[in-house]
Design an enzyme around this catalytic site. Structure first.
Site, short mmCIF file in Angstrom:
data_model
loop_
_atom_site.label_atom_id
_atom_site.label_comp_id
_atom_site.label_asym_id
_atom_site.label_seq_id
_atom_site.Cartn_x
_atom_site.Cartn_y
_atom_site.Cartn_z
N SER A 108 -4.83 -3.88 -3.84
CA SER A 108 -3.57 -3.99 -4.59
C SER A 108 -3.38 -2.75 -5.47
CB SER A 108 -3.57 -5.30 -5.38
OG SER A 108 -2.29 -5.60 -5.87
N ASP A 246 1.94 -10.91 3.00
CA ASP A 246 1.56 -10.18 1.80
C ASP A 246 2.76 -9.78 0.96
OD1 ASP A 246 0.01 -8.51 0.03
OD2 ASP A 246 -1.36 -8.15 1.69
N HIS A 273 -1.89 -11.99 0.16
CA HIS A 273 -2.43 -10.85 -0.57
C HIS A 273 -3.94 -10.90 -0.74
CE1 HIS A 273 -1.70 -7.32 -2.97
NE2 HIS A 273 -2.17 -7.85 -4.09
#
Length: 296
Positions: A108, A246, A273
């Protein structure tokens, strides 16, 4: 299942500014996988626990709480929260910990940090894993607007009104964000304890300064960040991965893959995610296969 295991060592690192950053070490192998967690401002618990199986696979795992989160110092200075300072922090940690070359895994926000660090200090990286990330925040923002639109025009209008009026704590706004989180952040009915621990200790001053009020609203100081034009300079082997659902969408991953000269890409069909939680067996097989091919 995540692995609950105490670190073999917890080593504090003093930054040139005098602040302390806590680092966590597992295993003693020469091959080091360095984890860069998401957030920003999010403790690394959620990322390090589902990667501790790498120790049994012959790797040393190193993680750290970035300045401002977890067990590291949390200075009350908003000027500290920017990408360039975090890049300098990471390079200092590698020096102090005597880690000349590592396999770097960013998740991320950690992918943004990994990309900038690799571009700034290319000789320090043996291979790069960009997990659930993006190389172009303006494009990501457009993708987030597309995901929000799936809630319907009335809900989107409601969210925009609360954002304009600064009433993000209103229950209807929070409910919309919760739906998006369960669709695009983690699709498990019950979120793992290590993820909950990190979320419960999230430093929102860091997050708000750099990103914004939530995962689907970018207003912070890296909302214009983009490195796609420079990513062809990253010459090390790269693994780009994401979940089909995601929040940092497959389109974001594909743009990075197209720019990286030595990359491979994988989309997990049943994940959002957090594929290391949502599809752990498939995730482990993919990551181990990639890392084993890149041993120093």
């Amino acid at each position: 299942m995540t692995v609950e295991r105490a670190p073999d060592a917890i080593i504090p690192v003093r930054l040139p500014s005098g602040h302390r950053v806590e680092t966590y070490h597992y295993g003693t192998a020469d091959e080091v996988v360095l984890l860069l967690n998401g957030g920003p401002g999010l403790p690394c618990d959620y990322l390090r626990e589902p990667h501790l199986w790498l120790v049994e696979a012959g790797y040393r795992v190193v993680a750290y709480d970035q300045l401002g989160c977890g067990r590291s110092d949390k200075p009350d200075d908003l000027s500290l929260w920017n990408v360039a300072r975090y890049v300098a922090e990471l390079d200092h940690l590698l020096d102090v910990l005597a880690l000349p070359r590592v396999h770097m895994l960013g998740h991320s926000w950690g992918t943004f940090l990994a990309i900038d660090h690799t571009l700034t200090h290319p000789g320090r990286i043996a291979s790069l894993v960009l997990a659930d990330g993006a190389g172009d925040v303006p494009h990501l923002i457009a993708e987030l607007h597309r995901l929000r639109a799936s809630l319907g025009p009335e809900t989107v209008a409601m969210m925009q009104r609360h954002e304009a009026e600064g009433t993000l704590d209103h229950p209807e706004y929070a409910a919309a964000v919760t739906i998006l989180n369960y669709r695009h952040v983690c699709r498990l009915q019950d979120w793992p304890p290590s993820l909950r621990r990190s979320l419960d200790d999230w430093n929102m001053a860091v997050y708000g300064t750099m990103q914004g009020p939530n995962e689907f609203t970018f207003t912070g100081n890296y909302s214009t960040w983009s490195r796609l034009a420079e990513m062809d300079r990253i010459a090390v082997p790269c693994l780009v991965l994401c979940g089909l659902h995601d929040e940092l969408t497959p389109a974001c991953s594909m743009r990075m893959h197209q720019r990286l000269p030595r990359s491979e890409i994988h989309v997990f069909p049943n994940s959002s995610h957090m594929p290391f939680y949502e599809e752990p067996d498939a995730y482990r097989a993919l990551l181990k296969g990639f890392l084993d091919r890149q041993r120093i």
